[in-house]
Design an enzyme around this catalytic site. Structure first.
Site, PDB file in Angstrom:
ATOM      1  CG  ASP A 146      -1.861  -1.172   1.263  1.00 39.25           C
ATOM      2  OD1 ASP A 146      -2.173  -1.713   0.187  1.00 39.25           O
ATOM      3  OD2 ASP A 146      -2.262  -1.564   2.372  1.00 39.25           O
ATOM      4  N   GLY A 191      -5.031  -1.113  -1.420  1.00 41.92           N
ATOM      5  CA  GLY A 191      -4.497   0.148  -0.917  1.00 41.92           C
ATOM      6  C   GLY A 191      -5.123   0.614   0.378  1.00 41.92           C
ATOM      7  NE  ARG A 192      -4.195  -1.054   5.198  1.00 39.04           N
ATOM      8  CZ  ARG A 192      -3.642  -1.048   6.400  1.00 39.04           C
ATOM      9  NH1 ARG A 192      -4.229  -1.674   7.389  1.00 39.04           N
ATOM     10  NH2 ARG A 192      -2.501  -0.422   6.621  1.00 39.04           N
TER      11      ARG A 192
END
Length: 352
Positions: free
Chosen positions: A133, A176-177
């Site tokens: 991420d 990537g949250r």
């Protein structure tokens, strides 16, 4: 000196490269390296083995981690018991039993938070930042990110040919949250026409109008959307709730939700694809192999100099270190006005 090494959190390309570098660099300094299995769970349950040169031979380009990992175990709040309880004393007892002088913990923000707590509890710790991420604070880059971006770019290349053939709108959902780095760099590398990030809530009307204008010109539209992206006034698209987990929300469905919103507004067909864990797997890129090696060597240097309670960090083009306390539990998101956002604007891309 005897040093433990573990990989915590989710897997990612480049973990084995770090294990290799840490092991070889410390052995050059006369240290014994103990590989702790399944991340902090192995520390809690007392599972480890000595790593010899033969154990790390040929693993530089191998994906995953030879030590295994666990993204649910927090010894300070073990969810294997209900209610969760603090079992960190058991983990520390294993570290003492093995005769560890230090621990190298490789992981993301959650792992760095746990590593910081162990350091405060008396176990000398050095952290190595890992996440696809790219969202750890105080480091410009984490290994695994470049490999994930390469997967996204290739997927967009493939989706583009289908989109052009059918004059469709194709959506590609990335991981990537809560940070949009993968979607932003992957979208630029894969020539996406629309890039949607968690940091910038989008307007469905604006995206639909952009797609309709391209449709009127006989053009297809390629949309790269982060899993944490959402329309203004809407919440995150959540696939599952995991109460008590270090990351209680499992995101997913952002692309499908936008697909359903766009389809009634367009004449062309709208399709979506979720890349999911394909971004985590496979061999690391050359860049990630080198970065992971640099991080491993830097971590070994911190251990040798007795500089504990710190995490290796890439700042500019130099490997330095920052205090674990400044990293633990913090995220780095795409800031407004970032150069890559300005580049996307300059190209006429839609950012929602």
């Amino acid at each position: 000196m005897k040093v433990g090494v573990l990989t915590g959190g989710g897997d990612c390309p480049g973990l084995n490269a770090v294990i290799r570098a840490v092991t070889l660099a410390l052995q050059q300094r006369g240290a014994t390296v103990l590989g702790i299995e399944q991340g902090f769970r192995g520390l809690l349950e007392g599972r480890a083995r000595e790593l010899l040169p033969a154990d790390v031979s040929g693993i530089l380009a191998e994906g995953g981690t030879i030590l295994g990992t666990d993204n649910t175990c927090d010894p300070f709040a073990d969810r294997a018991t209900q209610p969760p309880r603090d079992r960190s004393a058991e983990a520390l007892a294993h570290a003492r039993g093995w005769g560890l002088d230090a621990l190298v913990a490789i992981g993301g923000d959650g792992s760095m938070a746990i590593a910081h707590r162990f350091h405060e509890a008396g176990l000398p710790v050095v952290g190595v930042p890992k996440t696809i991420d790219n969202d750890l604070a105080h480091t410009d880059r984490t290994f695994g990110f470049d490999s994930a971006v390469a997967v996204v770019a290739e997927a967009l290349d493939r989706l583009a040919t289908t989109a052009r053939s059918h004059r469709r709108v194709m959506l590609c959902e990335t991981m990537g949250r809560y940070a949009g780095w993968i979607a932003l760099e992957g979208g630029l590398a894969g020539a996406a026409d629309v890039i949607l990030l968690p940091e910038r809530p989008y307007s469905v009307d604006a995206v639909a109008a952009f797609c309709a204008a391209r449709e009127a010109q006989g053009l297809s539209t390629l949309i790269c959307i982060a899993e944490g992206a959402h329309a203004a006034g809407e919440g995150l698209a959540v696939r599952a709730h995991l109460p008590g987990s270090p990351d209680p929300l499992r995101l997913g469905g952002a692309a499908e939700r936008l697909q359903n919103a766009l389809q009634p507004r367009l004449n062309c067909e709208v399709r979506s694809v979720v890349l999911g864990h394909t971004q985590r797997g496979g061999t690391p890129t050359a860049y990630d192999r080198v970065l992971a090696t640099r991080f491993g060597v830097a971590a070994a240097g911190l251990v040798s100099r007795g500089e504990f309670g710190r995490m290796v960090a890439l700042q500019g083009n130099a490997c330095g270190s920052v205090a674990l306390a400044d990293v633990a539990g913090r995220n780095r998101v795409v800031p407004e006005g970032h150069e890559l956002l300005r580049a996307a604007d300059a190209l006429g891309l839609c950012l929602g």
